[in-house]
Design a protein around this motif. Structure first.
Motif, PDB file in Angstrom:
ATOM      1  N   PHE A  86    -114.382 -34.540 -79.497  1.00 42.86           N
ATOM      2  CA  PHE A  86    -113.592 -33.532 -80.151  1.00 42.86           C
ATOM      3  C   PHE A  86    -112.498 -34.267 -79.562  1.00 42.86           C
ATOM      4  CE2 PHE A  86    -110.284 -30.031 -80.175  1.00 42.86           C
ATOM      5  CZ  PHE A  86    -110.461 -29.743 -81.877  1.00 42.86           C
ATOM      6  N   LEU A  87    -112.602 -34.523 -78.196  1.00 44.01           N
ATOM      7  CA  LEU A  87    -111.117 -34.861 -77.217  1.00 44.01           C
ATOM      8  C   LEU A  87    -111.314 -35.732 -77.293  1.00 44.01           C
ATOM      9  CD1 LEU A  87    -112.775 -33.419 -73.816  1.00 44.01           C
ATOM     10  CD2 LEU A  87    -110.977 -32.433 -75.217  1.00 44.01           C
ATOM     11  N   GLN A  88    -112.231 -36.686 -77.486  1.00 44.69           N
ATOM     12  CA  GLN A  88    -111.433 -38.519 -78.354  1.00 44.69           C
ATOM     13  C   GLN A  88    -110.877 -38.132 -79.337  1.00 44.69           C
ATOM     14  OE1 GLN A  88    -114.491 -41.109 -79.633  1.00 44.69           O
ATOM     15  NE2 GLN A  88    -113.898 -42.458 -78.813  1.00 44.69           N
ATOM     16  N   ALA A  89    -110.793 -37.229 -80.789  1.00 46.36           N
ATOM     17  CA  ALA A  89    -110.003 -37.512 -81.695  1.00 46.36           C
ATOM     18  C   ALA A  89    -109.051 -37.056 -81.372  1.00 46.36           C
ATOM     19  CB  ALA A  89    -110.761 -36.669 -82.626  1.00 46.36           C
ATOM     20  N   THR A  90    -109.203 -36.395 -80.630  1.00 42.94           N
ATOM     21  CA  THR A  90    -107.272 -35.558 -80.317  1.00 42.94           C
ATOM     22  C   THR A  90    -106.125 -36.224 -79.803  1.00 42.94           C
ATOM     23  OG1 THR A  90    -108.149 -33.555 -80.468  1.00 42.94           O
ATOM     24  CG2 THR A  90    -106.612 -33.500 -79.841  1.00 42.94           C
ATOM     25  N   ALA A  91    -107.229 -36.992 -78.539  1.00 45.25           N
ATOM     26  CA  ALA A  91    -106.646 -38.491 -77.866  1.00 45.25           C
ATOM     27  C   ALA A  91    -106.127 -39.185 -78.881  1.00 45.25           C
ATOM     28  CB  ALA A  91    -107.380 -38.669 -76.534  1.00 45.25           C
ATOM     29  N   ILE A  92    -107.202 -38.956 -79.226  1.00 47.97           N
ATOM     30  CA  ILE A  92    -106.772 -40.540 -80.575  1.00 47.97           C
ATOM     31  C   ILE A  92    -105.375 -40.488 -82.273  1.00 47.97           C
ATOM     32  CG2 ILE A  92    -107.004 -42.880 -82.346  1.00 47.97           C
ATOM     33  CD1 ILE A  92    -109.872 -42.227 -80.173  1.00 47.97           C
ATOM     34  N   SER A  93    -105.837 -38.857 -82.088  1.00 53.19           N
ATOM     35  CA  SER A  93    -105.605 -39.013 -83.695  1.00 53.19           C
ATOM     36  C   SER A  93    -104.302 -37.774 -83.261  1.00 53.19           C
ATOM     37  CB  SER A  93    -106.249 -38.020 -84.182  1.00 53.19           C
ATOM     38  OG  SER A  93    -107.702 -38.578 -84.483  1.00 53.19           O
ATOM     39  N   ALA A  94    -103.874 -36.839 -81.931  1.00 46.35           N
ATOM     40  CA  ALA A  94    -103.277 -36.210 -82.171  1.00 46.35           C
ATOM     41  C   ALA A  94    -101.965 -36.593 -80.952  1.00 46.35           C
ATOM     42  CB  ALA A  94    -103.535 -35.135 -81.940  1.00 46.35           C
ATOM     43  N   PHE A  95    -102.781 -36.847 -79.481  1.00 46.97           N
ATOM     44  CA  PHE A  95    -101.781 -36.476 -78.350  1.00 46.97           C
ATOM     45  C   PHE A  95    -101.708 -38.328 -78.048  1.00 46.97           C
ATOM     46  CE2 PHE A  95    -101.359 -36.932 -74.215  1.00 46.97           C
ATOM     47  CZ  PHE A  95    -100.704 -35.919 -73.456  1.00 46.97           C
ATOM     48  N   SER A  96    -101.943 -38.852 -79.349  1.00 50.77           N
ATOM     49  CA  SER A  96    -101.300 -40.121 -78.945  1.00 50.77           C
ATOM     50  C   SER A  96     -99.807 -39.656 -79.509  1.00 50.77           C
ATOM     51  CB  SER A  96    -102.299 -41.196 -79.632  1.00 50.77           C
ATOM     52  OG  SER A  96    -102.576 -40.682 -81.003  1.00 50.77           O
ATOM     53  N   LEU A  97     -99.328 -39.087 -80.263  1.00 52.43           N
ATOM     54  CA  LEU A  97     -98.440 -39.471 -80.126  1.00 52.43           C
ATOM     55  C   LEU A  97     -97.850 -38.987 -79.387  1.00 52.43           C
ATOM     56  CD1 LEU A  97     -95.918 -39.194 -82.663  1.00 52.43           C
ATOM     57  CD2 LEU A  97     -96.581 -36.605 -82.881  1.00 52.43           C
ATOM     58  N   VAL A  98     -97.855 -38.423 -78.426  1.00 55.59           N
ATOM     59  CA  VAL A  98     -96.874 -37.417 -76.668  1.00 55.59           C
ATOM     60  C   VAL A  98     -97.093 -38.961 -76.258  1.00 55.59           C
ATOM     61  CG1 VAL A  98     -96.840 -35.482 -75.296  1.00 55.59           C
ATOM     62  CG2 VAL A  98     -97.559 -35.097 -77.539  1.00 55.59           C
ATOM     63  N   GLU A  99     -98.264 -39.366 -75.970  1.00 55.71           N
ATOM     64  CA  GLU A  99     -97.946 -40.468 -75.572  1.00 55.71           C
ATOM     65  C   GLU A  99     -97.158 -42.023 -75.860  1.00 55.71           C
ATOM     66  OE1 GLU A  99    -101.732 -40.742 -73.091  1.00 55.71           O
ATOM     67  OE2 GLU A  99    -102.068 -41.106 -74.688  1.00 55.71           O
ATOM     68  N   LEU A 100     -96.666 -42.286 -76.912  1.00 55.52           N
ATOM     69  CA  LEU A 100     -96.284 -43.206 -77.808  1.00 55.52           C
ATOM     70  C   LEU A 100     -94.508 -42.842 -77.582  1.00 55.52           C
ATOM     71  CD1 LEU A 100     -98.051 -43.908 -80.740  1.00 55.52           C
ATOM     72  CD2 LEU A 100     -98.363 -45.344 -78.661  1.00 55.52           C
ATOM     73  N   ALA A 101     -94.706 -41.411 -78.027  1.00 60.52           N
ATOM     74  CA  ALA A 101     -93.003 -41.176 -78.035  1.00 60.52           C
ATOM     75  C   ALA A 101     -92.425 -41.137 -76.215  1.00 60.52           C
ATOM     76  CB  ALA A 101     -93.278 -39.509 -78.212  1.00 60.52           C
ATOM     77  N   ARG A 102     -93.585 -40.782 -75.495  1.00 63.82           N
ATOM     78  CA  ARG A 102     -92.764 -40.715 -74.023  1.00 63.82           C
ATOM     79  C   ARG A 102     -92.597 -43.326 -73.650  1.00 63.82           C
ATOM     80  NH1 ARG A 102     -96.059 -38.340 -71.688  1.00 63.82           N
ATOM     81  NH2 ARG A 102     -98.027 -39.588 -71.100  1.00 63.82           N
ATOM     82  N   ALA A 103     -93.444 -43.166 -73.843  1.00 63.95           N
ATOM     83  CA  ALA A 103     -93.460 -44.790 -73.586  1.00 63.95           C
ATOM     84  C   ALA A 103     -92.266 -45.178 -74.299  1.00 63.95           C
ATOM     85  CB  ALA A 103     -94.997 -44.811 -73.856  1.00 63.95           C
ATOM     86  N   LEU A 104     -92.524 -44.981 -76.045  1.00 62.10           N
ATOM     87  CA  LEU A 104     -91.176 -45.888 -76.445  1.00 62.10           C
ATOM     88  C   LEU A 104     -89.716 -44.902 -76.455  1.00 62.10           C
ATOM     89  CD1 LEU A 104     -93.403 -46.325 -79.708  1.00 62.10           C
ATOM     90  CD2 LEU A 104     -92.615 -48.262 -77.894  1.00 62.10           C
ATOM     91  N   LYS A 105     -89.815 -44.244 -76.010  1.00 62.33           N
ATOM     92  CA  LYS A 105     -87.929 -43.544 -75.702  1.00 62.33           C
ATOM     93  C   LYS A 105     -87.280 -44.572 -75.020  1.00 62.33           C
ATOM     94  CE  LYS A 105     -85.875 -39.697 -74.103  1.00 62.33           C
ATOM     95  NZ  LYS A 105     -85.191 -38.616 -72.624  1.00 62.33           N
TER      96      LYS A 105
END
Length: 271
Positions: free
Chosen positions: A113-132
């Motif tokens: 569950f945590l792996q799926a969440t990290a890849i499928s959902a939280f990665s959006l947060v990390e990408l948004a922060r990094a790409l801002k």
């Protein structure tokens, strides 16, 4: 939608998640290009990059496994150096470990569950922060979700709550980024599609055909229809839409009492 209406000529977008010609990400990329935009790509591994090399041709492409924070940071640095600013990006990334088959939801393993969440959902947060820093102040970010996050689909396992987390994360990013930008975040919540990823889900064909019967038009949605909605959301034409989840499923979720579906469910012997 006309090119004049969408105003995408000369704009540049990052599309993440192309796996093959059937990918939603690829359909979005092609629609963006047909409207005059430049598309750069990011895929999850070197092996995937090699497998889509012929498809991507001479287009700029990067490798980024979003499960690794250092690779997200490296992608952002490369884009900032090579091709910033971006007019937006597409998050079409999902993963779930079904190697042991489907289990009752309460038997979901923490690590899966945590792996799926990290890849499928939280990665959006990390990408948004990094790409801002590489995004224009009025950029648009679109993620691909599902229209059935409130449905307990047995053969979708634990991905419904994970996709619900993706939609909520997108909405909260819209609020967070509004403090100092006009960057928009929206999700396209698609009904069942014929993709290579869905083909690997046990029992998916039956669910797909059932969902098709639930639509008002008795015809499933297409990847192109999902891509059209995403392209609109990426464009300046949708400037008033932010923090939303746009459902694209041909009315499937409002047609449970369709007479044909009721008849087949109550009298299956007549089907």
């Amino acid at each position: 939608m006309s090119s004049e209406f969408l105003q995408l000529e000369g704009k540049r977008f990052l599309v993440m998640g192309v796996a093959n010609r059937k990918s939603v990400a690829w359909a979005i990329a092609k629609q963006l290009e047909s409207n005059g935009a430049e598309v750069i790509h990011s895929v999850r591994s070197q092996a995937r990059l090699e497998s889509v090399a012929k498809l991507l041709g001479e287009r700029r492409a990067y490798v980024c496994d979003v499960e690794r924070v250092e690779e997200i940071e490296a992608l952002a640095a490369a884009i900032q150096n090579d091709c910033a600013p971006l007019d937006g990006f597409v998050h079409s990334i999902a993963f779930a470990n079904y190697s042991e088959g489907f289990k009752p939801f309460h038997e979901t393993r923490r690590e899966d569950f945590l792996q799926a969440t990290a890849i499928s959902a939280f990665s959006l947060v990390e990408l948004a922060r990094a790409l801002k820093p590489a995004l224009k102040p009025d950029a648009s970010v679109v993620s691909i979700g599902i229209s059935s996050t409130h449905v307990t689909a047995e053969n979708y396992g634990y991905m419904a709550p994970v996709k619900a987390a993706l939609e909520t994360a997108s909405r909260n990013l819209a609020k967070s980024f509004s403090a100092d930008t006009r960057i928009r975040f929206n999700t396209v919540n698609a009904g069942p599609l014929k993709t290579s990823a869905s083909a690997g889900i046990p029992g998916y064909l039956e669910s797909y055909l059932y969902a098709e019967k639930l639509t008002f038009r008795k015809a499933a949605i297409t990847t192109g229809e999902v891509a059209s909605t995403a392209t609109f959301l990426l464009s300046p034409a949708s400037s008033g839409i932010n923090g939303q989840g746009l459902v694209v499923n041909a009315g499937m979720d409002f047609n449970y009492f369709d007479s044909e579906v009721v008849r087949l469910a109550m009298r299956p012997e007549s089907a």
